[in-house]
Design a protein around this motif. Structure first.
Motif, mmCIF file in Angstrom:
data_model
loop_
_atom_site.group_PDB
_atom_site.id
_atom_site.type_symbol
_atom_site.label_atom_id
_atom_site.label_comp_id
_atom_site.label_asym_id
_atom_site.label_seq_id
_atom_site.Cartn_x
_atom_site.Cartn_y
_atom_site.Cartn_z
ATOM 1 N N ALA A 22 0.869 -1.174 0.000
ATOM 2 C CA ALA A 22 0.000 0.000 0.000
ATOM 3 C C ALA A 22 0.905 1.222 0.000
ATOM 4 O O ALA A 22 1.702 1.392 0.932
ATOM 5 N N TYR A 43 -7.814 -12.159 -1.423
ATOM 6 C CA TYR A 43 -7.493 -10.961 -0.646
ATOM 7 C C TYR A 43 -8.156 -9.714 -1.208
ATOM 8 O O TYR A 43 -8.298 -8.724 -0.516
ATOM 9 N N ASN A 44 -8.570 -9.769 -2.455
ATOM 10 C CA ASN A 44 -9.226 -8.623 -3.074
ATOM 11 C C ASN A 44 -10.743 -8.797 -3.145
ATOM 12 O O ASN A 44 -11.447 -7.925 -3.605
ATOM 13 N N GLN A 46 -14.686 -9.125 -1.975
ATOM 14 C CA GLN A 46 -15.590 -8.539 -0.989
ATOM 15 C C GLN A 46 -16.539 -9.590 -0.417
ATOM 16 O O GLN A 46 -17.311 -9.291 0.484
ATOM 17 N N ARG A 54 -9.529 -7.723 6.027
ATOM 18 C CA ARG A 54 -9.710 -6.812 4.902
ATOM 19 C C ARG A 54 -8.443 -5.970 4.793
ATOM 20 O O ARG A 54 -8.092 -5.247 5.715
ATOM 21 N N MET A 55 -7.755 -6.116 3.698
ATOM 22 C CA MET A 55 -6.497 -5.411 3.516
ATOM 23 C C MET A 55 -6.624 -4.410 2.388
ATOM 24 O O MET A 55 -7.212 -4.721 1.355
ATOM 25 N N ILE A 56 -6.099 -3.253 2.615
ATOM 26 C CA ILE A 56 -6.072 -2.245 1.582
ATOM 27 C C ILE A 56 -4.682 -2.270 0.965
ATOM 28 O O ILE A 56 -3.679 -2.067 1.646
ATOM 29 N N PHE A 57 -4.628 -2.552 -0.333
ATOM 30 C CA PHE A 57 -3.357 -2.593 -1.041
ATOM 31 C C PHE A 57 -3.565 -2.118 -2.472
ATOM 32 O O PHE A 57 -4.661 -2.192 -3.014
ATOM 33 N N ASP A 58 -2.484 -1.608 -3.053
ATOM 34 C CA ASP A 58 -2.574 -1.107 -4.420
ATOM 35 C C ASP A 58 -1.520 -1.695 -5.347
ATOM 36 O O ASP A 58 -1.405 -1.313 -6.497
ATOM 37 N N TYR A 85 -0.412 -6.591 8.530
ATOM 38 C CA TYR A 85 -1.513 -7.546 8.413
ATOM 39 C C TYR A 85 -1.097 -8.982 8.734
ATOM 40 O O TYR A 85 -1.942 -9.827 8.956
#
Length: 102
Positions: A22, A43-44, A46, A54-58, A85
């Motif tokens: 991220a 992991y992406n 919903q 729930r991981m936020i990554f880009d 995480y």
């Protein structure tokens, strides 16, 4: 579209290690002895249960690794990056032993 406009992700079809980032910082390190593609999709997603992190990554980085060295490489990445995480501990359901009668 030309074939040159695409990215080869064939390595995702094998086992190895992966890092989720991220804003350039490693937030999760994972491993898979089989295809990494399925795990990365989870992991992406919903549609996962509430206990699933729930991981936020880009960004996703992968490395194909021989099955004999996956654990060693995985531990090295954890020690080096200390991703937040990976401290997540899933809820374990109580195990109840069932007596088997013959």
């Amino acid at each position: 579209m030309k074939i040159e406009d695409f990215v080869d992700i064939s390595e995702c079809l094998g086992g190895g290690v992966f890092m989720l980032l991220a804003q350039g910082k490693v937030v999760f390190v994972g491993k898979s002895s089989r295809a990494m593609l399925g795990k990365l999709a989870n992991y992406n997603s919903q549609d996962m249960p509430k206990w699933f992190p729930r991981m936020i990554f880009d960004q996703v980085l992968i490395r194909k690794v021989h099955p004999d060295t996956i654990d060693q490489v995985y531990r090295q990445l954890l020690e080096t990056h200390k991703p937040k995480y990976n401290e997540y501990k899933p809820i374990t359901q109580a195990y109840q032993q069932i007596e088997r009668r013959i």
